[in-house]
Design an enzyme around this catalytic site. Structure first.
Site, PDB file in Angstrom:
ATOM      1  N   LYS A   1       0.862  -1.188   0.000  1.00  0.00           N
ATOM      2  CA  LYS A   1       0.000   0.000   0.000  1.00  0.00           C
ATOM      3  C   LYS A   1       0.899   1.239   0.000  1.00  0.00           C
ATOM      4  O   LYS A   1       1.780   1.373   0.855  1.00  0.00           O
ATOM      5  CB  LYS A   1      -0.842  -0.012   1.272  1.00  0.00           C
ATOM      6  CG  LYS A   1      -2.315   0.172   1.024  1.00  0.00           C
ATOM      7  CD  LYS A   1      -3.097  -0.045   2.298  1.00  0.00           C
ATOM      8  CE  LYS A   1      -4.510   0.440   2.147  1.00  0.00           C
ATOM      9  NZ  LYS A   1      -5.266   0.291   3.382  1.00  0.00           N
TER      10      LYS A   1
HETATM   11  O1  G3P Z   1      -7.892   0.752   5.038  1.00  0.00           O
HETATM   12  C1  G3P Z   1      -8.182   2.063   4.725  1.00  0.00           C
HETATM   13  C2  G3P Z   1      -9.572   2.563   5.048  1.00  0.00           C
HETATM   14  O2  G3P Z   1     -10.528   1.573   4.829  1.00  0.00           O
HETATM   15  C3  G3P Z   1      -9.699   3.307   6.333  1.00  0.00           C
HETATM   16  O3  G3P Z   1     -11.023   3.480   6.744  1.00  0.00           O
HETATM   17  O4  G3P Z   1     -12.675   4.102   8.460  1.00  0.00           O
HETATM   18  O5  G3P Z   1     -10.277   4.765   8.790  1.00  0.00           O
HETATM   19  O6  G3P Z   1     -11.681   5.883   7.078  1.00  0.00           O
HETATM   20  P1  G3P Z   1     -11.434   4.628   7.834  1.00  0.00           P
END
Ligand code: G3P
Length: 214
Positions: free
Chosen positions: A83
């Site tokens: 990533k």
């Molecule tokens: O893995 C990245 C993403 O899904 C993060 O989600 O909930 O932290 O915005 P959030």
């Protein structure tokens, strides 16, 4: 549509795998920090459990350092996907890794132009963060629609991972648009199945079953 689990929790991954609906896992530094475990052994355990891609994020700031981190992580297991944040340094990293046959997931995508450049640099996946766009009164799913439209125009092979999913409707909309993947938190997985009529129907069937002579 493939479903990835957005977590670094071995317990959640083990449980979700038993349902037969998980195609991969995505992690990020925040999710890893929550586990309070040493990084490399944790990733090793996750990659051994998951019969699919596992995204692992680089955190260095220069391209050279990010590439060095990526090579270390990619050596952990064949299913590691690196990533990389979407910026100019990140594009250099993606270009180099793709030439070396290492898969990448370009993360923190908030605009179609970022997704276009990530694909041109050779990204295997891009991750538009729909929930975080919604959080600031934007339309996260409109971003996904735009990216899917642009990729469709040019038959771009980069896969779209709908990320930062907050609720079942994000997942359903991702599938309507035809996104390749939705990466979802463990809690959303159960929410996707829940329906009050299913629960009420089961309750009635079980009550009636009590009246059956057997
Ligand atoms: O893995 C990245 C993403 O899904 C993060 O989600 O909930 O932290 O915005 P959030």
């Amino acid at each position: 549509m493939k479903i990835f689990l957005d977590t670094a929790s071995v317990t959640e991954i083990q449980k979700a795998l038993t349902y037969g609906v998980i195609d991969g896992v995505t992690t990020n530094p925040s999710l890893v920090a929550k586990e309070g475990r040493e990084f490399v052994p944790l990733i090793r355990e996750i990659t051994a459990l998951v019969p699919g891609p596992v995204s692992v994020e680089v955190t260095a700031s220069t391209p050279q350092e990010m590439i060095a981190q990526a090579e270390t992580y990619a050596a952990i297991a064949a299913n590691v996907v690196i990533k990389v944040p979407v910026n100019l340094e990140g594009l250099q990293v993606v270009r180099t890794l793709s030439k070396r046959g290492i898969q990448t997931n370009v993360t923190l995508i908030f605009s179609p132009s970022q997704a276009l450049l990530a694909a041109k640099a050779g990204a295997t996946y891009v991750s538009p963060f729909v929930g975080r766009v919604d959080d600031i009164s934007g339309e996260g799913m409109a971003l996904v629609k735009d990216i899917a439209h642009i990729y469709g125009n040019y038959r771009i092979a980069t896969e779209i991972i709908v990320a930062s999913v907050r609720h079942p409707l994000h997942v359903v909309e991702a599938a309507r648009i035809g996104a390749h993947v939705a990466t979802i938190p463990f809690a959303t997985l159960a929410q996707l199945l829940h329906h009050p009529l299913t629960a009420a129907g089961m309750e009635r069937f079980l009550k009636d079953w009590e009246k059956v002579k057997r």
